[in-house]
Write a protein that holds these residues in place. Structure first.
Motif, short mmCIF file in Angstrom:
data_model
loop_
_atom_site.label_atom_id
_atom_site.label_comp_id
_atom_site.label_asym_id
_atom_site.label_seq_id
_atom_site.Cartn_x
_atom_site.Cartn_y
_atom_site.Cartn_z
N VAL A 97 -4.03 -2.31 3.23
CA VAL A 97 -2.79 -2.19 2.84
C VAL A 97 -2.16 -1.78 1.40
CG1 VAL A 97 -0.21 -1.53 4.36
CG2 VAL A 97 -2.35 -2.43 5.52
N VAL A 152 -2.68 3.27 3.89
CA VAL A 152 -4.04 2.73 4.66
C VAL A 152 -5.29 2.83 3.68
CG1 VAL A 152 -5.32 2.28 6.66
CG2 VAL A 152 -3.44 2.34 6.16
N LEU A 165 -3.54 2.56 11.63
CA LEU A 165 -4.41 1.13 11.81
C LEU A 165 -4.57 1.57 13.08
CD1 LEU A 165 -2.37 -1.83 10.31
CD2 LEU A 165 -4.16 -0.37 9.60
#
Length: 138
Positions: free
Chosen positions: A25, A112, A76
């Motif tokens: 991240v 991400v 995620l």
């Protein structure tokens, strides 16, 4: 003395090659700071692709107090769904595990991001996914 955290047990003939990449991240790209938040594992011989994630919210907010924690959790979770395949994987549902892994490790300019791909040997790619999560993310 060996450090058993780095090895999955099994004889040499039983182990298969696998590839893995960390999910990072990067809340503020201009600062170049990141935290590890997951791991992707692919083993062609076992037709396995898997991801496990863990977002340390306090570490993330230390890097960027205004980070979109909910949005990052959604991103995620989407990676895990793509690995699982089936209807939850959306457009990637019909793709084979290798193609899903390659799609997930492709560089993107998002918060991400996948890290570089590394290789290893394992007897159990699912257990390897858990081991790498504990070793490199938590």
């Amino acid at each position: 003395m060996t450090d058993d955290r780095h090895f999955i047990k099994g004889g040499p003939g039983e182990r298969e090659v696998f590839e893995y990449a960390l999910l990072r991240v990067v809340p503020r790209v201009e600062r170049g700071e990141c935290i590890n938040a997951g791991v992707l594992v692919y083993c062609r011989a076992k037709s396995y692709v898997g991801a496990r994630t863990h977002l340390d919210e306090s570490r993330l907010l230390a890097l960027d107090p205004s980070a979109d924690v909910a949005g990052i959790r959604v991103a995620l979770s989407a990676v895990e769904r793509v690995c699982t395949g089936g209807p939850a994987a959306g457009q990637a549902a019909p793709d084979d595990p290798g193609r899903r892994f390659r799609w997930l490790i492709a560089p993107r300019s998002t918060i991400v991001q996948p890290g570089p791909v590394h290789t290893g040997l394992t007897t159990d790619p699912g257990a390897e996914t858990e081991r790498l999560l504990e070793l490199l993310v938590r």
